[in-house]
Motif scaffolding. Structure first.
Motif, PDB file in Angstrom:
ATOM      1  N   SER A  75       0.804  -1.227   0.000  1.00  0.00           N
ATOM      2  CA  SER A  75       0.000   0.000   0.000  1.00  0.00           C
ATOM      3  C   SER A  75       0.837   1.278   0.000  1.00  0.00           C
ATOM      4  CB  SER A  75      -0.949   0.008   1.205  1.00  0.00           C
ATOM      5  OG  SER A  75      -0.217   0.030   2.419  1.00  0.00           O
ATOM      6  N   GLY A  76       2.001   1.256   0.667  1.00  0.00           N
ATOM      7  CA  GLY A  76       2.793   2.480   0.770  1.00  0.00           C
ATOM      8  C   GLY A  76       3.197   3.035  -0.586  1.00  0.00           C
ATOM      9  N   ALA A  77       3.722   2.169  -1.466  1.00  0.00           N
ATOM     10  CA  ALA A  77       4.139   2.621  -2.795  1.00  0.00           C
ATOM     11  C   ALA A  77       2.939   3.055  -3.630  1.00  0.00           C
ATOM     12  CB  ALA A  77       4.913   1.512  -3.502  1.00  0.00           C
ATOM     13  N   LEU A  78       1.803   2.353  -3.472  1.00  0.00           N
ATOM     14  CA  LEU A  78       0.591   2.763  -4.182  1.00  0.00           C
ATOM     15  C   LEU A  78       0.169   4.163  -3.763  1.00  0.00           C
ATOM     16  CD1 LEU A  78      -1.537  -0.528  -4.014  1.00  0.00           C
ATOM     17  CD2 LEU A  78      -0.614   0.520  -6.085  1.00  0.00           C
ATOM     18  N   TRP A  79       0.185   4.431  -2.455  1.00  0.00           N
ATOM     19  CA  TRP A  79      -0.157   5.760  -1.947  1.00  0.00           C
ATOM     20  C   TRP A  79       0.798   6.824  -2.471  1.00  0.00           C
ATOM     21  CZ3 TRP A  79      -1.087   4.780   4.017  1.00  0.00           C
ATOM     22  CH2 TRP A  79      -2.289   4.077   4.173  1.00  0.00           C
ATOM     23  N   LEU A  80       2.079   6.484  -2.482  1.00  0.00           N
ATOM     24  CA  LEU A  80       3.087   7.457  -2.923  1.00  0.00           C
ATOM     25  C   LEU A  80       2.810   7.940  -4.342  1.00  0.00           C
ATOM     26  CD1 LEU A  80       5.746   8.804  -1.994  1.00  0.00           C
ATOM     27  CD2 LEU A  80       6.970   6.935  -3.122  1.00  0.00           C
ATOM     28  N   SER A 132       7.655  -4.419  -7.856  1.00  0.00           N
ATOM     29  CA  SER A 132       8.608  -3.503  -7.233  1.00  0.00           C
ATOM     30  C   SER A 132       7.907  -2.208  -6.828  1.00  0.00           C
ATOM     31  CB  SER A 132       9.742  -3.186  -8.212  1.00  0.00           C
ATOM     32  OG  SER A 132       9.243  -2.461  -9.323  1.00  0.00           O
ATOM     33  N   SER A 133       8.563  -1.447  -5.968  1.00  0.00           N
ATOM     34  CA  SER A 133       7.988  -0.163  -5.525  1.00  0.00           C
ATOM     35  C   SER A 133       7.749   0.800  -6.681  1.00  0.00           C
ATOM     36  CB  SER A 133       8.898   0.475  -4.473  1.00  0.00           C
ATOM     37  OG  SER A 133       8.890  -0.290  -3.291  1.00  0.00           O
ATOM     38  N   ALA A 137       4.134   2.278  -7.511  1.00  0.00           N
ATOM     39  CA  ALA A 137       3.925   3.724  -7.521  1.00  0.00           C
ATOM     40  C   ALA A 137       3.333   4.181  -8.848  1.00  0.00           C
ATOM     41  CB  ALA A 137       5.235   4.449  -7.244  1.00  0.00           C
ATOM     42  N   THR A 138       3.784   3.568  -9.936  1.00  0.00           N
ATOM     43  CA  THR A 138       3.241   3.907 -11.259  1.00  0.00           C
ATOM     44  C   THR A 138       1.768   3.516 -11.352  1.00  0.00           C
ATOM     45  OG1 THR A 138       5.413   3.598 -12.283  1.00  0.00           O
ATOM     46  CG2 THR A 138       3.495   3.549 -13.737  1.00  0.00           C
TER      47      THR A 138
END
Length: 254
Positions: A75-80, A132-133, A137-138
């Motif tokens: 979830s963290g990378a998705l939020w970022l 991957s992060s 994130a993308t």
């Protein structure tokens, strides 16, 4: 606003929230219903829906987190990626042509539903480990921008992508809940700046949405996984087909 109008808004939020909480998809009905049935201007409908998703995201995240079905490692990378993209998407909503975007969403949703239905017994509990992060994130950025632009709240775009990547269905729905809150907060900030938010309308929708989401999220955890995945797949097919049919009908009538 009349008592009947208030009751209708609460009922609309309840139905949409029930779908969001149970299968991660439900916001797709909210903006069209407000605009085409309720007569709310499209930009105000999008802004009100996004404001309502703040409560939905909070309630859904709390229920899924309490059942330990949110993949916090993803979830963290998705939020970022999603948060800044949601802000830009809200600012772009008033000027961007929407038909091409609807076509892409409709096609992706339809194909994802067909793919998920065909492979519903072959999920991979470790599928998220291969993402991957930067990739997450993308994905989050695309989801955040499209959600804020269209008023769909996040899950409609995220669920097909994660289903395609073969994540377990409860993990998919849990991440769809978790991504709503940051997207809704940033999109609402952008809509407040643009002056398109009706806070009363957003609050009424939020009440109905949050109650429906709470009920739906509890239902999701009581269903057999195969049944839940089949329901999600079929709804994806129906929603994607409906979007594409609407676009074709608009094109033929133009």
């Amino acid at each position: 606003m009349t008592a009947v109008g208030v009751a209708m808004l609460l009922a609309l939020g309840l139905v949409s929230g029930l779908m969001i909480g149970c299968i991660g998809i439900g916001g797709v009905i909210l903006v069209p219903a407000l605009a085409y049935i309720g007569g709310v201007p499209i930009h105000a409908a999008i802004a009100a829906a996004m404001a309502g998703y703040i409560l939905t995201g909070l309630v859904g995240t709390l229920v899924f987190a309490s059942n330990k079905t949110i993949r916090w490692d993803l979830s963290g990378a998705l939020w970022l990626g999603a948060m800044p993209a949601a802000l830009f998407g809200a600012l772009a909503a008033s000027i961007a042509p929407g038909r091409w975007l609807e076509a892409v969403i409709g096609a992706a949703t339809l194909l994802s539903g067909a793919h998920a239905l065909a492979s519903r017994d072959r999920t991979d509990e470790s599928a998220g480990e291969t993402l991957s992060s930067p990739v997450l994130a993308t994905i989050g950025a695309g989801v955040g921008f499209v959600s804020a632009l269209s008023g769909t709240g996040g899950p409609l775009t995220l669920v097909p992508v994660l289903m395609w990547l073969k994540l377990p269905v409860l993990a998919v729905i849990g991440l769809a809940q978790a991504i709503q809150l940051p997207i809704a907060l940033l999109a609402t900030a952008g809509n407040l700046y643009a002056g398109t938010v009706d806070l009363t309308l957003g609050a009424l929708l939020g009440v109905g949405l949050s109650l429906g989401t709470w009920i739906g999220a509890r239902l999701a955890h009581s269903m057999p996984r195969r049944t839940l995945r089949a329901i999600v797949s079929i709804v994806l097919l129906l929603v994607g087909g409906a979007i594409l049919i609407k676009i074709v009908a608009q094109h033929l009538s133009a």
